[in-house]
Design an enzyme around this catalytic site. Structure first.
Site, PDB file in Angstrom:
ATOM      1  N   LYS A 193       0.882  -1.126   0.051  1.00 38.37           N
ATOM      2  CA  LYS A 193       0.027  -0.132  -0.047  1.00 38.37           C
ATOM      3  C   LYS A 193       0.990   1.360  -0.056  1.00 38.37           C
ATOM      4  CE  LYS A 193      -1.704   2.935   2.290  1.00 38.37           C
ATOM      5  NZ  LYS A 193      -1.670   4.370   1.835  1.00 38.37           N
ATOM      6  N   GLY A 246       7.001   4.955   8.436  1.00 36.81           N
ATOM      7  CA  GLY A 246       5.855   6.361   8.548  1.00 36.81           C
ATOM      8  C   GLY A 246       5.987   6.895   9.793  1.00 36.81           C
ATOM      9  N   SER A 247       5.095   7.510  10.134  1.00 35.97           N
ATOM     10  CA  SER A 247       4.826   8.476  11.358  1.00 35.97           C
ATOM     11  C   SER A 247       4.923   7.235  12.530  1.00 35.97           C
ATOM     12  CB  SER A 247       3.909   9.428  11.617  1.00 35.97           C
ATOM     13  OG  SER A 247       2.734   8.661  11.417  1.00 35.97           O
ATOM     14  N   THR A 248       5.363   7.975  13.727  1.00 34.38           N
ATOM     15  CA  THR A 248       5.376   7.119  14.971  1.00 34.38           C
ATOM     16  C   THR A 248       3.683   6.941  15.200  1.00 34.38           C
ATOM     17  OG1 THR A 248       7.540   7.789  15.761  1.00 34.38           O
ATOM     18  CG2 THR A 248       5.890   7.138  17.722  1.00 34.38           C
ATOM     19  N   GLU A 249       2.983   7.703  15.239  1.00 36.75           N
ATOM     20  CA  GLU A 249       1.647   7.981  15.525  1.00 36.75           C
ATOM     21  C   GLU A 249       0.871   6.866  14.777  1.00 36.75           C
ATOM     22  OE1 GLU A 249      -0.532  11.254  13.810  1.00 36.75           O
ATOM     23  OE2 GLU A 249      -2.436  10.380  14.352  1.00 36.75           O
ATOM     24  N   ILE A 250       1.025   6.407  13.451  1.00 35.82           N
ATOM     25  CA  ILE A 250       0.721   5.617  12.762  1.00 35.82           C
ATOM     26  C   ILE A 250       1.101   4.306  13.079  1.00 35.82           C
ATOM     27  CG2 ILE A 250      -0.121   4.760  10.540  1.00 35.82           C
ATOM     28  CD1 ILE A 250      -1.679   7.155  11.395  1.00 35.82           C
ATOM     29  N   GLY A 251       2.241   4.334  13.384  1.00 34.52           N
ATOM     30  CA  GLY A 251       3.054   3.066  13.973  1.00 34.52           C
ATOM     31  C   GLY A 251       2.324   2.375  15.214  1.00 34.52           C
ATOM     32  N   GLU A 269       9.403   0.930  10.842  1.00 31.19           N
ATOM     33  CA  GLU A 269      10.460   2.142  10.816  1.00 31.19           C
ATOM     34  C   GLU A 269       9.731   3.627  10.884  1.00 31.19           C
ATOM     35  OE1 GLU A 269      12.465   4.688   9.585  1.00 31.19           O
ATOM     36  OE2 GLU A 269      12.804   3.918   7.746  1.00 31.19           O
ATOM     37  N   CYS A 303      13.858  10.165   7.332  1.00 28.67           N
ATOM     38  CA  CYS A 303      13.530   9.782   8.656  1.00 28.67           C
ATOM     39  C   CYS A 303      14.983   9.924   9.519  1.00 28.67           C
ATOM     40  CB  CYS A 303      13.175   8.412   8.816  1.00 28.67           C
ATOM     41  SG  CYS A 303      14.012   7.239   7.570  1.00 28.67           S
ATOM     42  N   GLU A 404       9.446  15.859  15.183  1.00 22.01           N
ATOM     43  CA  GLU A 404       9.897  15.535  14.031  1.00 22.01           C
ATOM     44  C   GLU A 404       9.199  16.561  12.963  1.00 22.01           C
ATOM     45  OE1 GLU A 404       9.091  11.938  11.818  1.00 22.01           O
ATOM     46  OE2 GLU A 404      11.301  11.802  11.151  1.00 22.01           O
TER      47      GLU A 404
END
Ligand code: NAP
Ligand code: MG
Length: 503
Positions: A193, A246-251, A269, A303, A404
């Protein structure tokens, strides 16, 4: 000679022509079940480049079923390791043949300078597939001397299965390669995706996989939004593993999705706020160049961007001023102009985000040494351009130094000594990369050992290699990509015990 790509490669024109791009599912290009499409834009102009199928839950489900069928009953995991190796090598050759199409698509969709797209994104992708093309024949188990009488034990390393791979927009092709190559090498099948902002190169890669002879259903590409298609993939009960960048939030969302569904394996990552540390005893010419390149490369949308430059007090002013002067000289422009050093940010959303931090810096007490705002040239108004920005007199506690930003924005922070800079360097939620510039061997080793970061560069910054593990400490992620570590991410270890009998 500086020139502009005025006439797009015929391969690009052909790819963009002929209506909305479709999803690749089970080896066939098809519309989304809903029939919906969305637009992808050229960030240098804001213009629509193409429309792309808006995949959603039903499409993800079809793609997972195709990947499952290809994994359980298809030729890919069953073929010999040498055969899989040859197909991956062929794929690398085809990407190399189509390099200019890939590079132009990447620049059009993401905005990055074409020179970097050719050399790093496409060149790096070819190298990456070639490296992993060598792996299928080297995935080994072990024989293990256990202490159970008359029992022989060994391990098998087997493909983990159907993999969901969710990637960001900063290096769209390279991120697809980082995810696909090790998974394919060990015989997994994949649903990829891409980010909504940059779907084009992944779709072209999907076609290139088919052309290289990767069997149908092994690589499926579903474009769509994160909170619909991405979430459906992360929550799917028949996906064995999800790899996310991607972002830590979506992680966090991805981990949660695994925990409430089938506990699928997850590798993450995530972002960074990497310290790039300049000691007064460093080769300052090298260090100042490295500090500037470490933040402005890819417009800071990286990143491992060295977004906190720590400078030892005696050389602080000199280094901060150098980076600011360097920033002022960088040439802004559309990525297709071969003289461009700083292209646009990827999207209006990212522009707004970064401009928010440009306004925040002075409010927090930082001094603007260069940049600090959107570009004002009339020809750059319709694109998402910001001036490379240096904040001096920054402190590590400021939000501009903790969060970030993902733009060409650096906080330059003074430090006293080794202990001080290790403490400040680590005083952040992230731990992806770090740089150290010094000619003192002891300092170099002490700082490299003391920083909580997945990669430490000494007297250089930012380089990666397909053979070298890459990933993060702390909230920069789980797991390591690249090298043998990536093979481990996409395999399960099975222990086999055999009763040898008595006589
Ligand atoms: P993001 O939302 O984390 O996007 C990364 C990928 O995750 C995209 O493919 C995205 O899809 C997908 N996604 C979003 N929501 C999802 C969900 N609920 N479930 C499953 N997948 C989901 O990143 P962003 O919003 O584009 O950027 C925001 C910030 O993230 C940046 O400013 C930067 O700080 C950081 N970032 C870090 C990296 C990195 O390399 N570590 C890369 C990009 C961004 P859609 O794009 O279709 O929504
Ligand atoms: Mg998003």
């Amino acid at each position: 000679m500086v020139m502009t790509v005025r006439d797009l490669d015929p391969g690009v024109t052909a790819f963009l022509a002929g209506g909305a791009k479709q999803l690749l599912i089970g080896g066939r290009w098809q519309e989304a079940a809903s029939g919906k499409t969305f637009a992808t834009h050229n960030p240098a102009t804001g213009e629509e480049l193409a429309r792309v199928a808006e995949g959603d839950r039903e499409d993800i489900d079809r793609a997972v079923r195709a990947a499952r069928q290809a994994f359980d009953a298809g030729p890919w995991p069953a073929m010999t390791a040498a055969e899989r190796s040859q197909v991956l090598w062929k794929l690398a050759d085809l990407i190399e043949e189509r390099a200019e199409v890939f590079a132009q698509l990447e620049t059009l969709d993401n905005g990055k300078p074409i020179t970097a797209a050719r050399r790093d994104d496409v060149g790096g992708t070819v190298d990456y597939f070639r490296y992993f093309a060598g792996w299928p024949t080297k995935v080994e188990g072990a024989t293990i001397p256990i202490s159970v009488p008359n029992t022989f034990a060994y391990t098998l390393r087997q493909p983990v299965g159907v993999c969901g791979q969710i990637i960001p927009w900063n290096y769209p092709l390279m991120m697809a390669a980082w995810k696909l190559a090790p998974a394919l090498a060990v015989g997994c099948t994949v649903v990829l995706k891409p980010a909504e902002q940059t779907p084009l190169s992944a779709l072209y890669l999907g076609q290139t996989c088919l052309d290289a002879g990767i069997p149908e259903g092994v690589v499926n590409v579903v474009t769509g939004y994160g909170d619909t298609a991405g979430a459906a993939l992360a929550e799917h009960m028949d996906v064995d593993k999800v790899a996310f960048t991607g972002s830590t939030e979506i992680g966090r969302t991805i981990l949660r999705a695994s925990s409430i569904s089938n506990l699928k394996k997850v590798s993450l990552e995530l972002g960074g706020k990497s310290p790039n540390i300049v000691f007064a005893d460093a080769d300052l010419d090298l260090a100042r160049e490295g500090a500037a390149a470490g933040i402005f490369y890819n417009m800071g949308q990286d990143c491992t961007a060295g977004s906190r430059v720590f400078v030892e007090a005696p050389v602080y002013d000199d280094v901060a001023q150098y980076i600011a002067d360097h920033a002022k000289k960088l040439k802004l422009g559309p990525g297709l102009d071969e003289g461009t050093e700083i292209g646009p940010l990827v999207s209006q959303e990212q522009l707004d985000r970064v401009v928010g931090y440009l306004n925040l810096g002075p409010q927090e007490g930082a001094r603007v040494l260069s940049g600090g705002a959107r570009a004002t040239e009339p020809e750059l108004q319709s694109g998402y351009f910001v001036r490379p920005t240096v904040f001096a007199s920054a402190r590590n506690e400021m939000r501009i130094a903790q969060e970030e930003i993902f733009g060409p924005v650096v906080s330059v922070i003074p430090f006293r000594d080794v202990e001080d800079v290790i403490a400040q360097g680590n005083a952040v939620a992230y731990g992806l990369g770090a740089g150290v510039w010094t000619n003192n061997l002891q300092k170099a080793h002490r700082v490299a050992a003391g920083l909580k970061a997945g990669t430490v560069w000494v007297n250089t910054y930012g380089g990666t290699d397909p053979a070298l593990p890459f990933g993060g400490f702390k909230q920069s992620g789980h797991g390591r990509e690249m090298g043998s570590e990536a093979i481990h991410l996409y395999t399960e270890v099975k222990s086999v015990l055999i009763n040898l009998g008595e006589n």
